[in-house]
Design a protein around this motif. Structure first.
Motif, mmCIF file in Angstrom:
data_model
loop_
_atom_site.group_PDB
_atom_site.id
_atom_site.type_symbol
_atom_site.label_atom_id
_atom_site.label_comp_id
_atom_site.label_asym_id
_atom_site.label_seq_id
_atom_site.Cartn_x
_atom_site.Cartn_y
_atom_site.Cartn_z
ATOM 1 N N GLY A 190 29.700 21.951 36.357
ATOM 2 C CA GLY A 190 28.353 22.533 36.335
ATOM 3 C C GLY A 190 27.652 22.220 35.018
ATOM 4 N N LEU A 191 28.396 22.326 33.905
ATOM 5 C CA LEU A 191 27.802 22.031 32.594
ATOM 6 C C LEU A 191 27.431 20.551 32.499
ATOM 7 C CD1 LEU A 191 30.241 24.074 30.288
ATOM 8 C CD2 LEU A 191 27.901 24.692 30.900
ATOM 9 N N ALA A 192 28.315 19.697 33.002
ATOM 10 C CA ALA A 192 28.065 18.243 32.929
ATOM 11 C C ALA A 192 26.857 17.857 33.775
ATOM 12 C CB ALA A 192 29.306 17.479 33.393
ATOM 13 N N ALA A 193 26.742 18.487 34.941
ATOM 14 C CA ALA A 193 25.613 18.151 35.826
ATOM 15 C C ALA A 193 24.289 18.415 35.120
ATOM 16 C CB ALA A 193 25.705 18.961 37.116
ATOM 17 N N GLY A 194 24.280 19.432 34.253
ATOM 18 C CA GLY A 194 23.070 19.757 33.508
ATOM 19 C C GLY A 194 22.609 18.633 32.595
ATOM 20 N N ARG A 195 23.511 17.716 32.261
ATOM 21 C CA ARG A 195 23.154 16.595 31.392
ATOM 22 C C ARG A 195 22.688 15.369 32.172
ATOM 23 N NH1 ARG A 195 25.032 17.417 26.120
ATOM 24 N NH2 ARG A 195 24.699 19.656 25.894
ATOM 25 N N LEU A 196 22.907 15.374 33.476
ATOM 26 C CA LEU A 196 22.590 14.173 34.260
ATOM 27 C C LEU A 196 21.105 13.802 34.229
ATOM 28 C CD1 LEU A 196 25.029 14.617 37.270
ATOM 29 C CD2 LEU A 196 25.049 12.768 35.590
ATOM 30 N N PRO A 197 20.188 14.794 34.263
ATOM 31 C CA PRO A 197 18.783 14.392 34.238
ATOM 32 C C PRO A 197 18.432 13.547 33.007
ATOM 33 C CG PRO A 197 18.974 16.694 34.862
ATOM 34 C CD PRO A 197 20.343 16.238 34.473
ATOM 35 N N GLY A 219 25.588 24.984 28.590
ATOM 36 C CA GLY A 219 24.763 25.406 29.717
ATOM 37 C C GLY A 219 23.554 26.173 29.206
ATOM 38 N N VAL A 220 22.533 26.234 30.025
ATOM 39 C CA VAL A 220 21.360 27.024 29.643
ATOM 40 C C VAL A 220 21.201 28.156 30.662
ATOM 41 C CG1 VAL A 220 20.002 25.351 28.365
ATOM 42 C CG2 VAL A 220 19.960 25.302 30.856
ATOM 43 N N GLY A 221 20.520 29.188 30.244
ATOM 44 C CA GLY A 221 20.312 30.322 31.162
ATOM 45 C C GLY A 221 20.831 31.578 30.509
ATOM 46 N N THR A 222 20.055 32.645 30.662
ATOM 47 C CA THR A 222 20.423 33.878 29.968
ATOM 48 C C THR A 222 21.545 34.617 30.686
ATOM 49 O OG1 THR A 222 18.609 34.859 31.205
ATOM 50 C CG2 THR A 222 18.186 34.334 28.884
ATOM 51 N N ASP A 223 21.786 34.264 31.964
ATOM 52 C CA ASP A 223 22.805 35.025 32.686
ATOM 53 C C ASP A 223 24.198 34.386 32.570
ATOM 54 O OD1 ASP A 223 21.993 32.851 34.108
ATOM 55 O OD2 ASP A 223 22.148 33.814 36.092
ATOM 56 N N ILE A 224 24.317 33.344 31.746
ATOM 57 C CA ILE A 224 25.645 32.735 31.585
ATOM 58 C C ILE A 224 26.452 33.587 30.605
ATOM 59 C CG2 ILE A 224 26.920 30.679 30.838
ATOM 60 C CD1 ILE A 224 24.533 29.010 31.420
ATOM 61 N N PRO A 225 27.670 34.033 31.004
ATOM 62 C CA PRO A 225 28.455 34.816 30.036
ATOM 63 C C PRO A 225 28.812 33.950 28.822
ATOM 64 C CG PRO A 225 29.682 34.475 32.100
ATOM 65 C CD PRO A 225 28.334 33.850 32.283
ATOM 66 N N GLY A 226 28.968 34.601 27.671
ATOM 67 C CA GLY A 226 29.234 33.872 26.426
ATOM 68 C C GLY A 226 30.395 32.893 26.553
ATOM 69 N N ARG A 227 31.456 33.283 27.256
ATOM 70 C CA ARG A 227 32.623 32.414 27.303
ATOM 71 C C ARG A 227 32.401 31.202 28.203
ATOM 72 N NH1 ARG A 227 33.166 36.011 31.076
ATOM 73 N NH2 ARG A 227 34.296 35.494 32.989
ATOM 74 N N HIS A 228 31.266 31.148 28.900
ATOM 75 C CA HIS A 228 30.970 29.991 29.758
ATOM 76 C C HIS A 228 29.858 29.122 29.186
ATOM 77 C CE1 HIS A 228 32.859 31.668 33.717
ATOM 78 N NE2 HIS A 228 33.738 31.455 32.760
ATOM 79 N N ARG A 229 29.422 29.393 27.933
ATOM 80 C CA ARG A 229 28.301 28.607 27.394
ATOM 81 C C ARG A 229 28.700 27.167 27.136
ATOM 82 N NH1 ARG A 229 23.948 31.228 27.138
ATOM 83 N NH2 ARG A 229 24.036 33.483 26.891
ATOM 84 N N THR A 230 29.900 26.976 26.649
ATOM 85 C CA THR A 230 30.427 25.609 26.482
ATOM 86 C C THR A 230 31.913 25.663 26.813
ATOM 87 O OG1 THR A 230 31.175 25.930 24.210
ATOM 88 C CG2 THR A 230 28.891 25.171 24.477
ATOM 89 N N LEU A 231 32.506 24.470 26.964
ATOM 90 C CA LEU A 231 33.959 24.462 27.198
ATOM 91 C C LEU A 231 34.708 24.918 25.945
ATOM 92 C CD1 LEU A 231 35.147 21.393 29.244
ATOM 93 C CD2 LEU A 231 34.959 23.772 29.927
ATOM 94 N N ARG A 232 34.066 24.696 24.786
ATOM 95 C CA ARG A 232 34.720 25.167 23.543
ATOM 96 C C ARG A 232 34.808 26.702 23.566
ATOM 97 N NH1 ARG A 232 32.011 22.435 20.284
ATOM 98 N NH2 ARG A 232 33.444 20.778 19.733
ATOM 99 N N HIS A 233 33.737 27.358 24.005
ATOM 100 C CA HIS A 233 33.779 28.823 24.140
ATOM 101 C C HIS A 233 34.821 29.222 25.187
ATOM 102 C CE1 HIS A 233 29.741 28.655 22.287
ATOM 103 N NE2 HIS A 233 29.997 29.882 21.903
ATOM 104 N N CYS A 234 34.840 28.466 26.270
ATOM 105 C CA CYS A 234 35.724 28.809 27.402
ATOM 106 C C CYS A 234 37.195 28.754 26.975
ATOM 107 C CB CYS A 234 35.445 27.832 28.556
ATOM 108 S SG CYS A 234 36.503 28.100 29.964
ATOM 109 N N HIS A 235 37.578 27.631 26.341
ATOM 110 C CA HIS A 235 38.977 27.530 25.910
ATOM 111 C C HIS A 235 39.230 28.423 24.687
ATOM 112 C CE1 HIS A 235 39.624 24.748 29.017
ATOM 113 N NE2 HIS A 235 39.217 23.644 28.422
ATOM 114 N N GLY A 236 38.173 28.657 23.904
ATOM 115 C CA GLY A 236 38.311 29.553 22.753
ATOM 116 C C GLY A 236 38.672 30.969 23.192
#
Ligand SMILES: Nc1ncnc2c1ncn2[C@@H]1O[C@H](COP(=O)(O)OP(=O)(O)OP(=O)(O)O)[C@@H](O)[C@H]1O
Ligand SMILES: [Mg+2]
Length: 337
Positions: A190-197, A219-236
């Motif tokens: 989902g995050l990668a798809a955001g870069r395709l445009p 990712g962009v959007g206010t409803d994304i939980p903090g741990r899903h903002r980037t993969l670094r946050h996710c694995h962090g």
């Protein structure tokens, strides 16, 4: 008030219906059957692998049968009061979804065991990056998506963003390589798809192929939980859940660059900070969180997903151990350790 359907944790408003799942037919069927047989089921796996999505989908099916369903999202909570609060409002026959229960497996296990004893009509479905450790818990480990499904998800997200992938063989191969680079993790796709445009598939793949490339995808959007903002946050987030030995081992194992045996892990990573028995325990802990996988179900052979490896490599550099570990891996491969 008895609540049916899936409800927002704060104000009880009905949440949007779970998004349609791509793939996961086998896992959904397995979860349905486990929910029929067991009163406490925990879906575990790597961050962003789709545990909450799978659980929401299953719970929606149960809700359609007329069973009362109560959902509580534990992502922002450090106590079990929310669970009791949610259960207090349910009827005697109910399915309770305790979503994102990562931060309190120990206390939650004890509390849920008591609840299940007190409420014979209650069933509980948990999602968590690691198992609760309750006595009668049935665990469903959730692996990353199949490659075909991952490609379908990337294509779908690209279409939804108004930049469908070109309909040719080259684009499909590139999409497949993007998915593999991202461990077929739905969150990452989902995050990668955001870069395709901006970038298009080939440039995106080139960026992702750089060392650590996937970790900064945001990712962009206010409803994304903090741990899903980037993969670094996710694995962090997983990193924070690990004990000290698991963190150190995660960093050191990244030096293997992929697949290795348990014996290799022990020989290469041991020193005065990390003994062989500690490594054996930490390997099991990392497997339990999906941060390591068994290859072909062989207990001796392990693989670290590539984005997990990227994250560990950043820590290895930060710890100043990169050169030493790479040398040790080389020595091991030459039979010198
Ligand atoms: N099978 C799927 N089809 C379509 N989208 C999916 C699928 N699985 C997951 N997703 C999407 O991927 C993202 C991450 O999934 P989800 O939140 O379920 O991960 P998770 O394993 O619960 O992560 P965490 O451990 O951080 O809670 C979400 O946007 C979700 O909707
Ligand atoms: Mg989740």
């Amino acid at each position: 008030m008895v609540m049916t359907g899936i409800f927002d944790r704060e104000d009880g408003r009905a949440r949007h219906a779970s998004p349609e799942l791509i793939g996961r037919g086998w896992e959904s069927a397995r979860l349905d059957s486990l929910l029929e047989r067991s009163r406490l089921v925990t879906v575990v796996g790597l961050g962003g692998v789709g545990k909450s999505a799978l659980a929401a989908d299953a719970v929606e099916r149960v809700g359609r049968t007329g069973t009362t369903v109560v959902a509580v999202d534990m992502a922002g909570f450090n106590g079990v009061e929310q669970v009791f609060h949610a259960v207090g409002r349910s009827s005697s026959e109910a399915l309770l979804l305790v979503d994102n229960c990562d931060r309190l497996p120990g206390p939650a296990a004890a509390a849920l065991s008591r609840l299940l004893e007190a409420r014979p009509g209650l069933r509980v479905l948990i999602t968590s990056r690691r198992r609760l450790g309750a006595a009668d818990e049935t665990v469903l480990p959730l692996a990353p998506m199949q490659l075909n499904d991952a490609v379908s998800l990337l294509e779908l997200r690209a279409r939804q963003l108004g930049t469908p992938l070109p309909d040719n063989e080259e684009a499909r191969v590139t999409a497949g390589r993007i998915c593999l680079r991202l461990d077929c993790l739905p969150l990452a796709l989902g995050l990668a798809a955001g870069r395709l445009p901006d970038r298009g598939p080939r440039e995106l793949l080139a960026r992702l192929s750089e060392r650590g490339g996937p970790l900064g995808l945001s990712g962009v959007g206010t409803d994304i939980p903090g741990r899903h903002r980037t993969l670094r946050h996710c694995h962090g987030w997983s990193h924070e859940l690990c004990v000290a030995q698991e963190r150190l081992l995660w960093a050191r194992l990244s030096a293997f660059g992929g697949t290795f045996t348990r014996t290799a892990a022990e020989r290469v990573c041991e020193d005065e900070q990390l003994s062989r028995p500690e490594i054996a325990t930490a390997v099991d802990g990392l497997v339990g969180q999906g941060l390591l996988e068994h290859v072909n179900e062989r207990p001796e052979l392990l693989r670290m997903p590539r984005t997990v490896q990227d994250y560990g490599a950043e820590w290895l550099t930060r710890l100043g151990e990169e050169t030493r570990l790479l040398e040790r891996v080389l020595m091991w491969s030459r039979g010198l350790l």
